[in-house]
Enzyme design. Structure first.
Site, short mmCIF file in Angstrom:
data_model
loop_
_atom_site.label_atom_id
_atom_site.label_comp_id
_atom_site.label_asym_id
_atom_site.label_seq_id
_atom_site.Cartn_x
_atom_site.Cartn_y
_atom_site.Cartn_z
N SER A 141 0.86 -1.20 0.00
CA SER A 141 0.00 0.00 0.00
C SER A 141 0.88 1.23 0.00
CB SER A 141 -0.86 0.00 1.27
OG SER A 141 -1.38 1.29 1.50
N TYR A 154 -1.19 -1.06 10.13
CA TYR A 154 -1.31 -1.32 8.68
C TYR A 154 -0.04 -0.90 7.94
CZ TYR A 154 -3.79 -1.24 4.12
OH TYR A 154 -4.20 -1.45 2.82
#
Ligand code: CAA
Length: 247
Positions: A141, A154
């Site tokens: 990401s 994350y």
């Protein structure tokens, strides 16, 4: 040449669906791996069929469990054949400022988004190397690359995905198996739509292209990475983020 088999985790989510469709269009046999708690499998299959994508094999399991990954890979091999392409796509968010984040929120994201790569890749990498061809594609990401407030769990997991990709790419470089990561920006999926409206708006304002990515734009990149002509690319992290973060 026999039909290649592509195994996609998190297959029934926004990104996963687009990746499955891209591979079905490319003529691969697609194995859609989904979490057993996802209760819309039949509806998803119907929608795929209506869109012209038939013959998908579905396997259920939790990617954070090594045992589930062993079972899913065995089921896939029995029903579709040896796995040639693995896309480690399954992922979750548990966004919280670090001061308020609890251990469960940390553990859930690390095990689903990072330990899952160990669990799934273990099932396929040695066999790909033995056969002399394979593609492992890991979904990272933009927030694993740049960090994001509210996502220490994350961002850590997605940065770990990049380190894993670089290390394994070197180990498999002489075996015909490439290992690459994609670092998507904000894609128009349920995960991103769950961000509070005002926060999402302020994020989109910072994206030079002033829009979210379309899932199929990620599918197209997965399609390229799985192709024979991508054979010289390994260990790469491909940023596809509308200009949000430029390295
Ligand atoms: N940088 C630094 N500080 C920030 C900040 C930022 N970007 N945003 C907020 N803060 C501060 C606030 O100023 C506030 O500080 P004070 O308490 O001192 O006033 C504090 O952090 C709390 O802020 P919030 O009001 O935002 O807190 P909240 O509890 O309501 O919400 C949150 C926290 C859920 C993490 C929310 O901020 C949020 O959703 N942020 C977006 C996170 C994000 O981008 N997630 C991406 C999800 S999609 C995805 O992950 C896919 C992908 O790969 C891109």
């Amino acid at each position: 040449m026999t039909q290649r088999v592509a195994f996609v985790t998190g297959a029934m989510g926004g990104l996963g669906t687009a990746i499955c469709q891209a591979y079905a269009k490319d003529g691969y046999k697609v194995v859609a791996a989904y979490h057993p708690q996802f209760d819309n499998k039949d509806e998803w299959l119907k929608e795929m069929e209506a869109a012209g994508f038939k013959g998908l094999v579905c396997v259920a399991g939790d990617v954070s469990s090594l045992e589930d990954c062993q079972k899913m890979a065995a089921e896939a091999e029995a029903n579709a054949g040896p796995i040639d392409i693995l896309v480690n796509n399954a992922g979750i968010t548990r966004d919280r400022m670090f001061a308020k984040m609890d251990k469960d929120q940390w553990d859930a994201v690390i095990s689903t988004n990072l330990t899952s790569l160990f669990n799934m890749t273990k099932q396929v990498s040695a066999k790909m190397a033995e056969r002399g061809w394979g593609r492992i594609i890991n979904i990272s990401s933009v927030n694993g690359v740049k960090g994001q407030a509210g996502q220490s769990n994350y961002s850590a997991a997605k940065a770990g995905v990049i380190g894993f990709t670089k290390a394994l790419a070197q180990e498999l470089a002489t075996k015909g198996v490439t290992v690459n990561a994609i670092a998507p920006g904000y894609v128009a999926t349920k995960m991103v739509m769950a961000i509070r409206e005002d926060i999402l708006k302020s994020i989109v304002d910072t994206i030079p292209m002033k829009r979210l990515a379309k899932p199929e734009e990620m599918g197209a990149l997965c399609s390229y990475l799985a192709s024979d002509l991508a054979g010289y690319m390994t260990g790469a992290t491909l940023n596809i983020n509308g200009g949000l973060y430029l390295q």
